[in-house]
Design an enzyme around this catalytic site. Sequence first.
Site, mmCIF file in Angstrom:
data_model
loop_
_atom_site.group_PDB
_atom_site.id
_atom_site.type_symbol
_atom_site.label_atom_id
_atom_site.label_comp_id
_atom_site.label_asym_id
_atom_site.label_seq_id
_atom_site.Cartn_x
_atom_site.Cartn_y
_atom_site.Cartn_z
ATOM 1 N N HIS A 21 0.735 -1.013 -0.434
ATOM 2 C CA HIS A 21 0.322 -0.230 -0.335
ATOM 3 C C HIS A 21 1.008 1.062 0.560
ATOM 4 O O HIS A 21 0.975 2.538 -1.104
ATOM 5 C CB HIS A 21 -0.485 -0.534 0.942
ATOM 6 C CG HIS A 21 -1.912 1.038 1.560
ATOM 7 N ND1 HIS A 21 -3.203 1.756 1.245
ATOM 8 C CD2 HIS A 21 -1.284 2.253 2.049
ATOM 9 C CE1 HIS A 21 -3.727 2.623 0.815
ATOM 10 N NE2 HIS A 21 -3.405 3.253 1.953
ATOM 11 N N GLU A 22 1.657 1.361 1.200
ATOM 12 C CA GLU A 22 2.549 2.913 0.834
ATOM 13 C C GLU A 22 3.226 1.946 -0.517
ATOM 14 O O GLU A 22 3.785 3.766 -0.633
ATOM 15 C CB GLU A 22 3.582 2.572 1.829
ATOM 16 C CG GLU A 22 2.492 2.560 3.350
ATOM 17 C CD GLU A 22 1.355 4.251 4.041
ATOM 18 O OE1 GLU A 22 2.270 4.731 3.042
ATOM 19 O OE2 GLU A 22 0.312 3.443 4.205
ATOM 20 N N HIS A 25 2.024 4.494 -3.552
ATOM 21 C CA HIS A 25 1.805 6.098 -2.634
ATOM 22 C C HIS A 25 3.204 6.113 -3.132
ATOM 23 O O HIS A 25 3.760 7.421 -3.582
ATOM 24 C CB HIS A 25 2.158 6.509 -1.827
ATOM 25 C CG HIS A 25 0.707 5.990 -0.414
ATOM 26 N ND1 HIS A 25 -0.478 6.770 -1.027
ATOM 27 C CD2 HIS A 25 -0.149 5.607 0.449
ATOM 28 C CE1 HIS A 25 -1.907 6.563 -0.523
ATOM 29 N NE2 HIS A 25 -1.386 5.519 -0.143
#
Length: 439
Positions: A21-22, A25
């Site tokens: 998920h990170e 980003h």
Amino acid sequence: MEGLIMTAQLLLGLSILVGVHEFGHLIAAKAFGMRVEKYSIGFPPKIWGFQYGETEYSFGAIPLGGFVKISGMIDESLDTESMSAEPEEWEFRAKPAWQRLIVMMGGIIVNVITGIIIFVFLVYSNGNSFVPKEELNKHGIVAYELGQEIGLQSGDVILKVNGKDYDRFSDLRSMDVLFADQPTYKVQRGDSVFDLAFPEGFLNKLTDKKYKDRFIAPRFPYEVGQVIAGTAAADGGLKAKDKILTINNEPALYFDQLKEILTSNADSNVVATVKRADNTTETLTFKVSSEGTIGFQPRPLINYQHDEYTFGEAIPIGTTQAFNVVWANIKGLGKIFSGDVAVSKSLSGPIRIAQMFGGTWDWNKFWNMTGLLSMVLAFMNFLPIPALDGGHVVFLTYEIVSGQKPSDKFLENAQKVGMVILLSLMVFAFFNDIVQTIF
């Protein structure tokens, strides 16, 4: 030991999901020339890390989350000291709104992709085993407490669901059934055919952990599989491939009948009529244990259908399964707001999620749970709550549509409100887990 395995699976699954998920980003931010100062799996204090280029990569001691720190962005760190200066070209706030929107969507998109990949590979590697309707309706269903509550009886044949035909047993508990406004089964019992409607509030009971697996199940005849040495079954002369016809003159052809009789005769002697593999019949006596067992493994006499898929066939099936998780969460959230399902029954924290992984290490179950959680994480992060990605998406969408950017002060205060909401939800989920686990 089971607790350690549950915890290890939870932490590994969350670390994978938070990491990707990170990373979503991070990769989007770097693609648009933004400076990423930190990338962390877990929250501080830092237990290990290294510097690579402009970014510090690390693991935090609190493993229930993670973050990336992008220069010039008001995030959960609430580091607003540098926001008063003119933005540098490599800062988040200096980039066009559409680029910032993609960066904020990056984590959600990667979680969706991860979930789809996991489900596709599970379908491709495992295929799909199920009880088809034709096989199920040879013997009907077993009605446990919740099934009996809506009027079902063991041996009932379910013909239709919500007025429609179905293919397999799992369809009887699909989200289309459970989340319908007024779920109904068309049931055949002997020569009678009638409709049974689920009572109001039934879904709330079905989500209660004390009723787990106490709704309906396929009914199946059985024969004796392995007889365990030193048990009443072995001492009484039971053999593999025997079929138990009656116990104390009560029918025991189906396994649910056998379990009910043995449970009601715990710590007592019972007399069984047994049909041998050579079709001869014998009468045997067993002492039932306090747990309601005599000591053998049953072999279900039911034909499961197993479908194998090519990789190309697995892609649409796995993708559908992944998005069904999101659709189920959307419908479930609607049921919470309508009052049909209590928040305490549906919101799971780390303890109950660990219990879902189970106390034995099963890679298939691990990846199935990880794929499910990846889609849930994507859905939850898309909710329009400040401090979540969805909150940033709302503000950026407003900026793109209106041409006006919310002030930094507004974004800072919104972030604070969002963090209070999230922390409150986390505390509620944690203590709700404790209450639900104990009671």
